[in-house]
Write a protein that holds these residues in place. Structure first.
Motif, PDB file in Angstrom:
ATOM      1  N   GLY A 113       0.818  -1.217   0.000  1.00 58.57           N
ATOM      2  CA  GLY A 113       0.000   0.000   0.000  1.00 58.57           C
ATOM      3  C   GLY A 113       0.849   1.262   0.000  1.00 58.57           C
ATOM      4  N   GLY A 114       1.884   1.275   0.832  1.00 62.79           N
ATOM      5  CA  GLY A 114       2.739   2.450   0.922  1.00 62.79           C
ATOM      6  C   GLY A 114       3.491   2.706  -0.383  1.00 62.79           C
ATOM      7  N   GLN A 115       3.940   1.605  -1.014  1.00 61.55           N
ATOM      8  CA  GLN A 115       4.652   1.754  -2.293  1.00 61.55           C
ATOM      9  C   GLN A 115       3.709   2.248  -3.381  1.00 61.55           C
ATOM     10  N   GLN A 116       2.478   1.720  -3.398  1.00 62.47           N
ATOM     11  CA  GLN A 116       1.499   2.180  -4.385  1.00 62.47           C
ATOM     12  C   GLN A 116       1.240   3.673  -4.215  1.00 62.47           C
ATOM     13  N   GLN A 117       1.162   4.082  -2.962  1.00 55.50           N
ATOM     14  CA  GLN A 117       0.927   5.482  -2.660  1.00 55.50           C
ATOM     15  C   GLN A 117       2.044   6.349  -3.246  1.00 55.50           C
ATOM     16  N   ARG A 118       3.284   5.858  -3.138  1.00 60.00           N
ATOM     17  CA  ARG A 118       4.416   6.638  -3.648  1.00 60.00           C
ATOM     18  C   ARG A 118       4.454   6.635  -5.166  1.00 60.00           C
ATOM     19  N   VAL A 119       3.970   5.548  -5.795  1.00 59.32           N
ATOM     20  CA  VAL A 119       3.873   5.533  -7.258  1.00 59.32           C
ATOM     21  C   VAL A 119       2.848   6.588  -7.707  1.00 59.32           C
ATOM     22  N   ALA A 120       1.710   6.628  -6.993  1.00 63.80           N
ATOM     23  CA  ALA A 120       0.674   7.615  -7.326  1.00 63.80           C
ATOM     24  C   ALA A 120       1.240   9.025  -7.226  1.00 63.80           C
ATOM     25  N   LEU A 121       2.060   9.241  -6.213  1.00 66.08           N
ATOM     26  CA  LEU A 121       2.681  10.546  -6.007  1.00 66.08           C
ATOM     27  C   LEU A 121       3.649  10.867  -7.149  1.00 66.08           C
ATOM     28  N   ALA A 122       4.470   9.870  -7.505  1.00 64.57           N
ATOM     29  CA  ALA A 122       5.439  10.064  -8.584  1.00 64.57           C
ATOM     30  C   ALA A 122       4.725  10.320  -9.910  1.00 64.57           C
ATOM     31  N   ARG A 123       3.642   9.571 -10.146  1.00 67.06           N
ATOM     32  CA  ARG A 123       2.900   9.700 -11.394  1.00 67.06           C
ATOM     33  C   ARG A 123       2.349  11.117 -11.557  1.00 67.06           C
ATOM     34  N   ALA A 124       1.987  11.742 -10.436  1.00 63.31           N
ATOM     35  CA  ALA A 124       1.462  13.103 -10.489  1.00 63.31           C
ATOM     36  C   ALA A 124       2.597  14.120 -10.602  1.00 63.31           C
ATOM     37  N   LEU A 125       3.667  13.918  -9.801  1.00 61.72           N
ATOM     38  CA  LEU A 125       4.741  14.916  -9.736  1.00 61.72           C
ATOM     39  C   LEU A 125       5.569  14.983 -11.009  1.00 61.72           C
ATOM     40  N   VAL A 126       5.625  13.879 -11.762  1.00 62.55           N
ATOM     41  CA  VAL A 126       6.483  13.817 -12.938  1.00 62.55           C
ATOM     42  C   VAL A 126       6.040  14.833 -14.001  1.00 62.55           C
ATOM     43  N   ASN A 127       4.808  15.342 -13.873  1.00 60.52           N
ATOM     44  CA  ASN A 127       4.302  16.312 -14.853  1.00 60.52           C
ATOM     45  C   ASN A 127       4.641  17.752 -14.499  1.00 60.52           C
ATOM     46  N   TYR A 128       5.417  17.944 -13.415  1.00 67.27           N
ATOM     47  CA  TYR A 128       5.720  19.284 -12.922  1.00 67.27           C
ATOM     48  C   TYR A 128       4.460  20.147 -12.853  1.00 67.27           C
ATOM     49  N   PRO A 129       3.439  19.709 -12.115  1.00 68.22           N
ATOM     50  CA  PRO A 129       2.200  20.491 -12.070  1.00 68.22           C
ATOM     51  C   PRO A 129       2.385  21.805 -11.305  1.00 68.22           C
ATOM     52  N   SER A 130       1.482  22.764 -11.560  1.00 67.08           N
ATOM     53  CA  SER A 130       1.482  24.006 -10.775  1.00 67.08           C
ATOM     54  C   SER A 130       1.128  23.705  -9.332  1.00 67.08           C
ATOM     55  N   ALA A 131       0.265  22.712  -9.158  1.00 66.74           N
ATOM     56  CA  ALA A 131      -0.105  22.315  -7.803  1.00 66.74           C
ATOM     57  C   ALA A 131      -0.440  20.832  -7.811  1.00 66.74           C
ATOM     58  N   LEU A 132      -0.156  20.182  -6.687  1.00 64.15           N
ATOM     59  CA  LEU A 132      -0.495  18.770  -6.537  1.00 64.15           C
ATOM     60  C   LEU A 132      -1.694  18.684  -5.594  1.00 64.15           C
ATOM     61  N   LEU A 133      -2.731  17.973  -6.038  1.00 69.23           N
ATOM     62  CA  LEU A 133      -3.939  17.848  -5.228  1.00 69.23           C
ATOM     63  C   LEU A 133      -3.969  16.454  -4.632  1.00 69.23           C
ATOM     64  N   LEU A 134      -4.096  16.366  -3.321  1.00 70.77           N
ATOM     65  CA  LEU A 134      -4.065  15.059  -2.666  1.00 70.77           C
ATOM     66  C   LEU A 134      -5.367  14.841  -1.903  1.00 70.77           C
ATOM     67  N   ASP A 135      -6.095  13.779  -2.280  1.00 72.16           N
ATOM     68  CA  ASP A 135      -7.393  13.510  -1.671  1.00 72.16           C
ATOM     69  C   ASP A 135      -7.262  12.383  -0.655  1.00 72.16           C
ATOM     70  N   GLU A 136      -7.103  12.735   0.597  1.00 74.65           N
ATOM     71  CA  GLU A 136      -6.902  11.755   1.679  1.00 74.65           C
ATOM     72  C   GLU A 136      -5.933  10.661   1.249  1.00 74.65           C
ATOM     73  N   PRO A 137      -4.719  10.999   0.826  1.00 69.63           N
ATOM     74  CA  PRO A 137      -3.842  10.000   0.211  1.00 69.63           C
ATOM     75  C   PRO A 137      -3.374   8.938   1.190  1.00 69.63           C
ATOM     76  N   LEU A 138      -3.442   9.212   2.488  1.00 68.94           N
ATOM     77  CA  LEU A 138      -2.939   8.230   3.447  1.00 68.94           C
ATOM     78  C   LEU A 138      -4.069   7.494   4.150  1.00 68.94           C
ATOM     79  N   GLY A 139      -5.296   7.776   3.714  1.00 68.60           N
ATOM     80  CA  GLY A 139      -6.465   7.236   4.409  1.00 68.60           C
ATOM     81  C   GLY A 139      -6.526   5.723   4.442  1.00 68.60           C
ATOM     82  N   ALA A 140      -5.958   5.065   3.407  1.00 70.76           N
ATOM     83  CA  ALA A 140      -6.104   3.615   3.311  1.00 70.76           C
ATOM     84  C   ALA A 140      -4.986   2.870   4.049  1.00 70.76           C
ATOM     85  N   LEU A 141      -4.091   3.608   4.694  1.00 70.43           N
ATOM     86  CA  LEU A 141      -2.918   2.955   5.290  1.00 70.43           C
ATOM     87  C   LEU A 141      -3.046   2.867   6.809  1.00 70.43           C
TER      88      LEU A 141
END
Lengths: 264, 390
Positions: free
Chosen positions: B147-175
């Motif tokens: 679960g923790g690794q999947q969470q970090r993949v989700a984070l990487a998948r979003a950050l790799v686009n150099y977004p203006s802002a990263l939106l996180l919807d209860e990202p740690l809720g399932a852990l």
């Protein structure tokens, strides 16, 4: 009590065995009698022979009927799979005016007696002045296959995680790209299952085809016609082949799924 | 022109919400949200489920359109721009990793959609995998990750686009708790490292307090307060905020004297206490208020009267609970209210037993006065007296 408890699983196993035997006996008989050393009447075991297997393609009416059945099944499966899958997607993904009615109407062809469906289609074709043949069979088969495909695909994609589409769009994929790269590959197994079912139903159909085939003869119609003059073992050969192919496909699908699930 | 304030070089706001309203039929999910999020900020939307925080986030992402008001990204009105044309990325609650793709392909999905050249994609994916410390996992499929690794993949998948802002919807809720705490620190490190604005939705007040630069506390579609974690904790603006964040003693009372900055309040729990009255609250004698005191600011009062200015509430010890790092003492006053104190375990109270008489005191500057016109009319939190803890 304890005796019964120990015996119960055995009894259950035995019962399951009887049920399986009941299911498979006709199939064993069909396969076995494809090796029967007989001529026209393949009813009594005469001895082992590979003649039917060597010569089954010699009978032109049989191969013609089989070819027609495969062609009809291929075309109607393609049409039904495209239409049915899109209907299923629309019904699961969106709530629109008439979606409830569409849901109900979809099940109608599945519950309508085939005789009714076949005869009403026939009167429709006559009213429209369409001469019966290859295309009327295709239309008739597509008609009932669409329902089967839509219902099957709907059931398979009910558990689909639609946030995956949100995720794809969030990552910059336009709706079409999202469908091509995410939605479609993930619902493909369900669509393939529906297509296989549709193909099998089309190959197998007798009643509706009987009404709408004109002078064409599909494989089931051929068997029915031949039966009065006696069915040779070559029919058993074809039946066995169909069995082997469909069994092979099921095994292949299980193997593919196992391979996918295994760690790389 | 109202937008000139936002478009000007002075402001460095990544996201602006201007009087944003979202209705679903008759239900108002978000009511008049009006705030800005600065570049590089860790901004949390905190509130109970159904408070409108996720809807607010989805409007920023583009999954929902506001019923009224505007959403601006980098100064540009995007209220009706679809999500795939917005330069923000989301980390979803259940990660929403593509199950039929490898870790690499998941992360490369965004850059590929943006038609980034292949060599550049390889470089960026490699780089971000290092940031989230998943370098050796690029060939795995999501189902082979924890679960923790999947969470970090989700984070990487979003950050790799150099977004203006990263939106996180209860990202740690399932852990689970341990992993959640480790990832809180990890997330904060990553945010500092990449310097991207994080908008973080959570219902966990501790998580918000730990990680955020600023917190917006939401309740029933309304933003109740936007402030730093320290400010939210020390000076809650409303009873809802006081009750939702941390534990709070909420003591009802009436203003008996108000002059300039100070005044005194007669608590229904007994004593009259001195307190700071913010001039902006415009309180006058006779107004009903609630005095909020954090249990961790309350001490046991000695038998002798110490500082005459300090409030003092006497009562009978109701419960004594040892929590490890703290000792909780609840006393019941003569009027029936419960006042709770969190004492350090260094306090010598070996001789205190339930049923004993005891008195509690606190520094008058730690009383926060909340006028009752700021009470929540719907939940009725303002009407309850005693401890609110989460």
């Amino acid at each position: 009590m304890t005796v019964l408890r120990r015996l119960a699983p055995r009894l259950l196993d035995a019962w399951a065995g009887v049920a399986l035997l009941y299911l498979f006996t006709p199939i064993f008989v069909i396969v076995a009698f494809s090796f029967n050393d007989t001529g026209r009447f393949n009813l009594i075991w005469q001895g082992f022979s590979l003649d039917a297997w060597k010569q089954w393609t010699d009978s032109e009416p049989l191969t013609d009927a089989l070819t027609l059945s495969i062609k009809v099944a291929a075309v109607s499966t393609l049409a039904a799979t495209v239409l049915g899958s899109l209907i299923a997607l629309a019904l699961v993904r969106h709530r629109f005016t008439g979606s409830g009615v569409t849901n109900l109407l979809l099940v109608l062809p599945l519950t309508t007696p085939e005789v009714v469906l076949g005869s009403s289609l026939l009167s429709l074709f006559i009213d429209l002045g369409v001469s019966r043949g290859f295309w009327t069979i295709v239309v008739a088969h597509t008609l009932f296959c669409v329902s089967y495909v839509a219902v099957t695909v709907k059931a398979r994609i009910r558990g689909f995680d639609w946030t995956l589409e949100d995720a794809a769009m969030d990552l910059g994929a336009a709706p079409l790209r999202t469908f091509r790269l995410v939605t479609f590959p993930l619902i493909l197994p369900g669509i393939v299952a529906a297509a296989l079912l549709s193909f099998a139903l089309s190959i197998d159909d007798f009643i509706i085809t009987f009404f709408n085939s004109g002078n064409e003869q599909t494989f089931p119609l051929y068997i029915y016609a031949q039966q009065r003059r006696g069915l040779g073992p070559e029919v058993n050969v074809v039946a066995t082949l169909v069995l082997v192919v469909s069994f092979g496909l099921s095994i292949a699908s299980v193997v593919v799924q196992r391979l996918r699930a295994r760690p790389a | 022109m109202p937008d000139e304030r936002h478009a000007g070089a002075m402001s460095d706001d990544v996201i602006q919400l201007e009087r944003v309203v979202k209705r679903f039929g008759a239900f108002v999910a978000v009511e008049n949200a009006d705030f800005a999020i600065e570049r590089g900020e860790f901004f949390s939307l905190l509130g109970p489920s159904g408070c409108g925080k996720t809807t607010t986030l989805r409007m920023i992402a583009g999954f929902e359109q506001p019923s009224a008001g505007r959403v601006l990204l980098d100064g540009v009105d995007v209220s009706n721009v679809p999500p795939h044309k917005r330069n923000v990325n989301t980390v979803f609650q259940q990660y929403a990793l593509f199950p039929h793709m490898t870790v690499f392909d998941n992360i490369a999905f965004g850059p590929r959609s943006a038609k980034v050249p292949k060599a550049e994609i390889d470089r960026r994916v490699g780089e971000i995998l290092e940031v989230v410390r998943l370098g050796e996992f690029w060939r795995r499929s999501p189902s082979q990750l924890s679960g923790g690794q999947q969470q970090r993949v989700a984070l990487a998948r979003a950050l790799v686009n150099y977004p203006s802002a990263l939106l996180l919807d209860e990202p740690l809720g399932a852990l689970d708790l341990k992993l959640r705490q480790a990832l809180q620190i990890e997330l904060k490190r990553i945010q500092r490292e990449v310097g991207i604005t994080f908008v973080y939705v959570t219902h966990d007040q501790e998580e918000a307090l730990t990680m955020s630069d600023r917190i917006a506390v939401m309740n029933k579609g309304r933003v109740e307060q936007i402030a730093t974690p320290r400010d939210i904790y020390d000076n809650p603006a409303t009873l809802f905020v006081a009750g939702f964040i941390g534990a709070a003693n909420l003591l009802g009372g009436t203003v008996v004297r108000a002059d300039g900055h100070g005044g005194s309040i007669a608590l229904s729990a007994g004593p009259t206490v001195e307190a700071v009255l913010e001039p902006s609250l415009a309180l006058k004698s006779g107004d009903t208020v609630t005095v909020m005191v954090r249990p961790d600011r309350i001490r046991l009062a000695g038998p002798a009267l110490g500082d005459a200015q300090a409030p003092r509430i006497a009562g009978r010890v109701e419960t004594l609970v040892f929590h490890g790092p703290l000792l909780r003492v609840d006393i019941r006053t003569a009027s029936g209210s419960i006042v709770s104190a969190h004492l350090g375990t260094d306090v010598a109270i070996a001789d205190l037993r339930p049923g004993d008489d005891a008195a509690l005191t606190w520094d008058p500057t730690h009383s926060v006065v909340i006028p009752d016109y700021k009470a929540d009319p719907v939940s009725g939190i303002g009407a309850t007296e005693g401890i609110e803890s989460t």
